[in-house]
Design a protein around this motif. Structure first.
Motif, mmCIF file in Angstrom:
data_model
loop_
_atom_site.group_PDB
_atom_site.id
_atom_site.type_symbol
_atom_site.label_atom_id
_atom_site.label_comp_id
_atom_site.label_asym_id
_atom_site.label_seq_id
_atom_site.Cartn_x
_atom_site.Cartn_y
_atom_site.Cartn_z
ATOM 1 N N ARG A 409 -3.454 -1.350 -2.759
ATOM 2 C CA ARG A 409 -3.495 -2.262 -1.606
ATOM 3 C C ARG A 409 -3.455 -1.494 -0.285
ATOM 4 O O ARG A 409 -4.190 -1.813 0.656
ATOM 5 N N ALA A 412 -6.770 0.211 0.385
ATOM 6 C CA ALA A 412 -7.794 -0.752 0.798
ATOM 7 C C ALA A 412 -7.571 -1.244 2.228
ATOM 8 O O ALA A 412 -8.526 -1.626 2.923
ATOM 9 N N SER A 413 -6.301 -1.228 2.689
ATOM 10 C CA SER A 413 -5.991 -1.764 4.019
ATOM 11 C C SER A 413 -6.154 -0.746 5.137
ATOM 12 O O SER A 413 -6.122 -1.121 6.321
ATOM 13 N N GLN A 415 -8.592 1.132 6.570
ATOM 14 C CA GLN A 415 -9.621 0.918 7.587
ATOM 15 C C GLN A 415 -9.682 -0.544 8.018
ATOM 16 O O GLN A 415 -9.841 -0.846 9.206
ATOM 17 N N LYS A 416 -9.508 -1.435 7.061
ATOM 18 C CA LYS A 416 -9.625 -2.867 7.341
ATOM 19 C C LYS A 416 -8.568 -3.355 8.327
ATOM 20 O O LYS A 416 -8.876 -4.062 9.287
ATOM 21 N N ASP A 417 -7.312 -2.969 8.095
ATOM 22 C CA ASP A 417 -6.212 -3.506 8.898
ATOM 23 C C ASP A 417 -5.722 -2.567 9.998
ATOM 24 O O ASP A 417 -5.145 -3.022 10.993
ATOM 25 N N TYR A 418 -5.953 -1.246 9.814
ATOM 26 C CA TYR A 418 -5.363 -0.284 10.760
ATOM 27 C C TYR A 418 -6.383 0.637 11.425
ATOM 28 O O TYR A 418 -6.021 1.464 12.259
ATOM 29 N N GLY A 419 -7.655 0.518 11.042
ATOM 30 C CA GLY A 419 -8.699 1.314 11.678
ATOM 31 C C GLY A 419 -8.649 2.795 11.349
ATOM 32 O O GLY A 419 -9.210 3.616 12.086
#
Length: 660
Positions: A409, A412-413, A415-419
């Motif tokens: 998890r 996967a997070s 780039q999506k959530d934290y750039g």
């Protein structure tokens, strides 16, 4: 000698003195005034100078473009729109504010009919700092075409542009101009920027030649080369230059300390730090971080306490200074004192991404996954944005604790959530996580399909997982990539050989051993060190018995091994890949550096106290086995830091779960 750059327009032809056109244009400024009252003329000149001085002073106070535009309109109204002196300053201020030189500053320059050398130089300097760098060369060409003689700052700006472009051939042509025009080859300021250009372009020898030929040098001249040789790994030459430096300032001292740390010479770094203090030179946070990093490499806690005292005296305590605080967190973690690292973290008045990341990595390297994850989510709640190091920390923590789903998890997070775009190091963490948990096929697929080229860390993690789970087939795939990426790293051959041996594939073991011999590969000399009660660091090299207490160390080790053998210990001879007898292999194992350091620790430290050892290489299987047994029969905690991770041995069990 070198091809002329397409932007470097006929430099040799343009090096003529002022052209006829230039003299004619300059003469237009000189109007014959036969009936002018000279005193009135002089008074107006003085008024103009006062106005120029006032405008310069006001420009120095400008901190935004609107203020500059107001002053610009004022000087236009006062008839100073052609004053190169003031406009040069205006362009320098715009450069300081990062205003694109191609926009407003270039318009100002283009409207001046007869720009002087200082105005030309201000534009060249702007392009050399902000780009596009080629424009700096074009403006210089125009300057020479107009017959304007450069000043020393012109050449320093041009050399900065060449350094930014990493264009050493263009830099050499401009270097030739300093001789051709004359008078600049011996200029101190020009010489310093020339050294910097050659060094940044990777031509250290050329920079040294410039230095040797300079008739005058200052501390910048010396320090530039000292820093270059530190970065280049040649600390002997850097040391010679430092000794020859007439006046050693804080920058020079700090360069030497940092150089020693970066080149894995922590003892020398600490000695230099002590000499700096004895010389009465002020210590800044960079020098402090260098000293702290040296302590981390050595696991020298007593030295760390001394540096902590220095930090307090200089007003740079970890409580007040976030940079120093983050360095202390890292140091205490690497010294095996993760609880002390957390105490420092908690005491810091200001925390940023670096302090959070240092603490998360510290928890991870000691196998404290729950603490690392808790701190990560606390960091997110404070709206401190994680960076690449933060994610290396949390993914490593998940790997050591077998937290596969949570690791997936988080990955996967990123780039999506934290750039944060995953890099090869993050993929290595994921391969390690999956492989450690037994998902070897998934780990292999991730390594083979990742969007960037896997480095040795990715395949090394997979090979290590294959050793843990006994999978020689996937190990062969990982090893093949490693042999291409790291052809001279004997550790990969040893690991594959051990995997074959555990699988009973002795023909493959022999094949790998022959391959090692054919390549002439030899293990890097193993070195382990331990801090004595008095704070002195004692080093032990594999196969060497030169320590003053060698006889006592040998007897203590034999006694320990005999006790372990009676309890079932059998030497792991597969740790030795050389084609020698079993008896010779066992003798070699006894002289491994971590065993010597352990024996010394048992001899010289208080019964029941922890023994802390650092090794420069990965701990071998046999030494790991001995450390486990020693922790059980001596009732001591043994903390071993190798080049992979921390191992905490307690009551016969290691915190790594026998995977490292």
């Amino acid at each position: 000698m070198f091809a002329i750059s397409r932007h470097f327009i006929k430099l040799n032809q343009l090096s003529i003195s002022f052209s006829h056109h230039h003299y004619h244009s300059q003469s237009q400024h000189k109007t014959i005034l036969p009936n002018l009252n000279f005193s009135l003329y002089e008074q107006k000149l003085q008024q103009r100078e006062v106005l120029e001085t006032k405008l310069i002073s006001l420009l120095n106070g400008c901190n935004n473009i609107n203020q500059i535009k107001q002053l610009h309109s004022h000087l236009i109204r006062k008839g100073l729109d052609q004053c190169s002196f003031v406009l040069a300053k205006l362009i320098r201020i715009l450069t300081k504010l990062n205003v694109s030189i191609d926009s407003y500053p270039r318009l100002i320059f283009n409207q001046v009919r007869y720009p002087n050398a200082f105005l030309y130089t201000s534009v060249i300097r702007g392009y050399s700092l902000l780009g596009p760098f080629d424009e700096a060369i074009l403006i210089y060409s125009r300057m020479r075409w107009d017959g304007i003689r450069p000043v020393s700052f012109t050449f320093s700006a041009l050399f900065k542009a060449c350094a930014a472009k990493l264009d050493v051939e263009l830099g050499r042509q401009i270097h030739a101009q300093t001789f051709f025009i004359g008078g600049y080859e011996s200029d101190l300021f020009v010489g310093n920027t020339l050294i910097d250009m050659y060094v940044k372009c990777g031509f250290l020898d050329c920079g040294r030649c410039v230095f040797d030929e300079m008739p005058e040098r200052d501390v910048i001249s010396w320090t530039s080369l000292i820093v270059a040789y530190a970065k280049n790994g040649d600390m002997n030459v850097a040391g010679e230059l430092f000794e020859g430096l007439p006046e050693k300032d804080m920058v020079a001292w700090t360069a030497m300390i940092t150089g020693y740390v970066q080149n894995a010479k922590p003892k020398e770094a600490l000695k230099m730090f002590e000499m700096m203090r004895d010389a009465g030179v002020r210590t800044d946070e960079v020098a402090l971080v260098g000293g702290i990093s040296a302590c981390a490499q050595l696991v020298a806690e007593k030295h760390a306490q001394w540096i902590l005292d220095v930090a307090d005296k200089e007003g740079l305590s970890p409580v007040k200074n976030v940079v120093v605080g983050s360095a202390f967190i890292d140091m205490y973690s690497k010294c095996g004192r993760v609880e002390e690292a957390y105490r420092v973290f908690e005491s810091m008045k200001e925390k940023n991404v670096y302090s959070y990341s240092s603490m998360i990595v510290g928890f991870a390297m000691h196998g404290k996954a729950d603490e690392a994850m808790k701190l990560f989510y606390e960091m997110v709640e404070t709206e401190t944005k994680p960076n690449r190091v933060t994610f290396i920390g949390v993914l490593t923590a998940c790997s050591h604790a077998g937290m596969v789903q949570q690791g997936r998890r988080l990955f996967a997070s990123m780039q999506k959530d934290y750039g944060v775009v995953p890099e090869a190091d993050h993929y290595a963490c994921m391969v390690d996580l999956l492989g450690r948990a037994g998902h070897l096929e998934e780990a292999l697929e991730l390594a083979e399909t990742m969007p960037l080229e896997p480095h040795g860390g990715v395949w090394g993690a997979l090979l290590g997982a294959c050793r843990l789970h006994g999978n020689p087939d996937i190990a062969e795939i990982a090893a093949k990539h490693l042999f291409e990426l790291e052809p001279n790293s004997i550790g990969n051959y040893i690991l594959l050989s051990n995997i074959y041996a555990l699988a009973g594939r002795m023909e493959d073991v022999s094949r790998i051993r022959k391959l090692v011999r054919g390549k002439g590969l030899k293990k890097n000399p193993g070195c382990s060190w331990v801090e004595a009660k008095d704070g002195n660091i004692h080093e032990f090299y594999a196969g060497e018995m030169t320590h003053p207490k060698s006889n006592e160390i040998k007897k203590e080790l034999e006694k320990l091994l005999d006790t372990l053998k009676r309890e079932g210990y059998k030497p792991n001879l597969s740790s030795i890949v050389y084609d020698i007898s079993d008896g010779e292999k066992e003798c070699l194992l006894k002289t491994h550096s971590e065993k010597l350091a352990l024996s010394f620790g048992l001899l010289t430290t208080t019964a029941g106290s922890p023994i802390k050892i650092v090794k420069n290489l990965r701990v071998c299987e046999d030494c790991h086995l001995v450390m486990c047994g020693a922790s059980r029969i001596t009732k001591r905690e043994i903390v071993l830091r190798d080049n992979m991770r921390f191992h905490h041995f307690r009551d016969g069990v290691c915190s790594c779960g026998d995977f490292w």
